[in-house]
Scaffold this active site. Structure first.
Site, PDB file in Angstrom:
ATOM      1  N   ASP A  66       0.816  -1.214   0.000  1.00  0.00           N
ATOM      2  CA  ASP A  66       0.000   0.000   0.000  1.00  0.00           C
ATOM      3  C   ASP A  66       0.853   1.268   0.000  1.00  0.00           C
ATOM      4  O   ASP A  66       2.072   1.220   0.170  1.00  0.00           O
ATOM      5  CB  ASP A  66      -0.964  -0.001   1.204  1.00  0.00           C
ATOM      6  N   ASN A 135      -6.939  -2.822  14.530  1.00  0.00           N
ATOM      7  CA  ASN A 135      -8.351  -3.063  14.190  1.00  0.00           C
ATOM      8  C   ASN A 135      -8.516  -4.285  13.287  1.00  0.00           C
ATOM      9  O   ASN A 135      -9.578  -4.495  12.716  1.00  0.00           O
ATOM     10  CB  ASN A 135      -8.953  -1.823  13.519  1.00  0.00           C
ATOM     11  N   HIS A 137      -6.864  -4.919  10.431  1.00  0.00           N
ATOM     12  CA  HIS A 137      -6.654  -4.734   8.994  1.00  0.00           C
ATOM     13  C   HIS A 137      -5.379  -5.427   8.516  1.00  0.00           C
ATOM     14  O   HIS A 137      -4.460  -5.678   9.290  1.00  0.00           O
ATOM     15  CB  HIS A 137      -6.691  -3.246   8.590  1.00  0.00           C
ATOM     16  N   GLU A 142      -9.426  -2.000   5.639  1.00  0.00           N
ATOM     17  CA  GLU A 142     -10.034  -1.730   6.930  1.00  0.00           C
ATOM     18  C   GLU A 142     -11.255  -2.629   7.133  1.00  0.00           C
ATOM     19  O   GLU A 142     -11.745  -3.238   6.172  1.00  0.00           O
ATOM     20  CB  GLU A 142     -10.451  -0.253   6.979  1.00  0.00           C
TER      21      GLU A 142
HETATM   22  P1  PGA Z   1       2.475  -1.441  12.663  1.00  0.00           P
HETATM   23  O1  PGA Z   1       1.261  -1.473  11.653  1.00  0.00           O
HETATM   24  O2  PGA Z   1       3.446  -2.445  12.163  1.00  0.00           O
HETATM   25  O3  PGA Z   1       3.034  -0.066  12.589  1.00  0.00           O
HETATM   26  O4  PGA Z   1       1.917  -1.796  14.002  1.00  0.00           O
HETATM   27  C1  PGA Z   1       0.792  -2.689  11.194  1.00  0.00           C
HETATM   28  C2  PGA Z   1      -0.384  -2.454  10.284  1.00  0.00           C
HETATM   29  O5  PGA Z   1      -1.085  -1.455  10.469  1.00  0.00           O
HETATM   30  O6  PGA Z   1      -0.598  -3.269   9.367  1.00  0.00           O
END
Ligand code: PGA
Length: 255
Positions: A66, A135, A137, A142
């Site tokens: 992404d 959350n 994702h 999302e």
């Molecule tokens: P993070 O994010 O590694 O910064 O915890 C993971 C994600 O949002 O996929």
């Protein structure tokens, strides 16, 4: 799902790095799907070390999950920039073989279709690295993302915006949209590795591994993937009901 609980994030990252380096050794043109965020940084350090120890990445191709919509590739918080700083600049990758969605694409739909076509033309992703959001994702898919979604423009949740605000000077600088591979795109990878570290991930991990398959927890879609390994540290594994079974199973693989 193959669930591996490790004492620390570092131990888990080294195990994940071994899977990747073994694949690159066997097939130098391996196609890697890559992720950003705090989670994969130790994994990337281990890959850089493997390169210093002689592993050749010159024919490896990469596709990132992404990119923030509206950020230029050289913006300090862009995921292209993150990848260059954390990994690409330290390996002998050919930068022409690295792909990150373009946050400034004018025709976003055409760009997303072209991104999917490039993945296909490369023969598909051999190993997709994933983190999990607090959350649930994966990528920027999302909650309520279709389980068959493809690369597209997505709106970030308030939770993701506040989780990612730590990388920006202020929360209102976090872009509200991103271009993300879809869940359907991710599920086509031949192998998936999901890394989950920290107690703030424990609830999402429980839902993803032991809850039902649901678009409400996008990572739960990996339950439908035939070859996914989840590497967890103890804190992220804390809420798993079958934790002891996963440990036993990992320690007692048939010969
Ligand atoms: P993070 O994010 O590694 O910064 O915890 C993971 C994600 O949002 O996929």
């Amino acid at each position: 799902m193959n669930i591996i609980i490790c004492p620390t994030a570092e131990a888990a990252s080294l195990r994940a790095a071994d899977m990747i380096t073994e694949a690159v050794r066997k097939r130098p043109e391996t196609v890697l799907g890559l992720a950003t965020g705090s989670t994969p940084t130790l994994l990337y350090k281990a890959l850089i070390q493997a390169h210093r120890d002689g592993l050749d990445f010159s024919r490896v191709r990469t596709f990132n999950l992404d990119e923030y919509h509206g950020l230029a590739p050289d913006h300090p918080q862009s995921y292209r920039r993150f990848m260059e700083e954390q990994l690409f600049n330290h390996l002998n990758l050919d930068l022409a073989n690295t792909h990150v969605p373009d946050g400034l694409a004018k025709d976003v739909a055409a760009h997303c279709a072209a991104y999917e076509a490039e993945i296909k033309a490369a023969g598909g992703i051999d190993i997709q690295v994933l983190g999990i959001g607090s959350n649930g994702h994966i990528g920027f898919n999302e909650p309520a993302s279709s389980l068959v979604s493809r690369t597209r423009l997505v709106a970030l949740t308030q939770q993701t915006i506040s989780d990612n605000a730590r990388f920006f000077d202020a929360a209102d600088e976090v872009p509200r949209h991103a271009i993300s591979m879809g869940i359907g795109t991710i599920l086509e990878a031949k192998r998936c590795i999901m890394l989950c570290f920290g107690e703030h991930k424990a609830k999402a991990v429980r839902a993803a591994i032991e809850g039902g398959v649901s678009q409400f927890t996008p990572a739960s879609a990996l339950q439908m993937h035939p070859d996914t390994t989840v590497f967890l540290d103890e804190a992220a594994a804390a809420d798993l009901e079958l934790k002891e079974y996963y440990r036993w199973s990992a320690a007692n693989q048939p010969a």
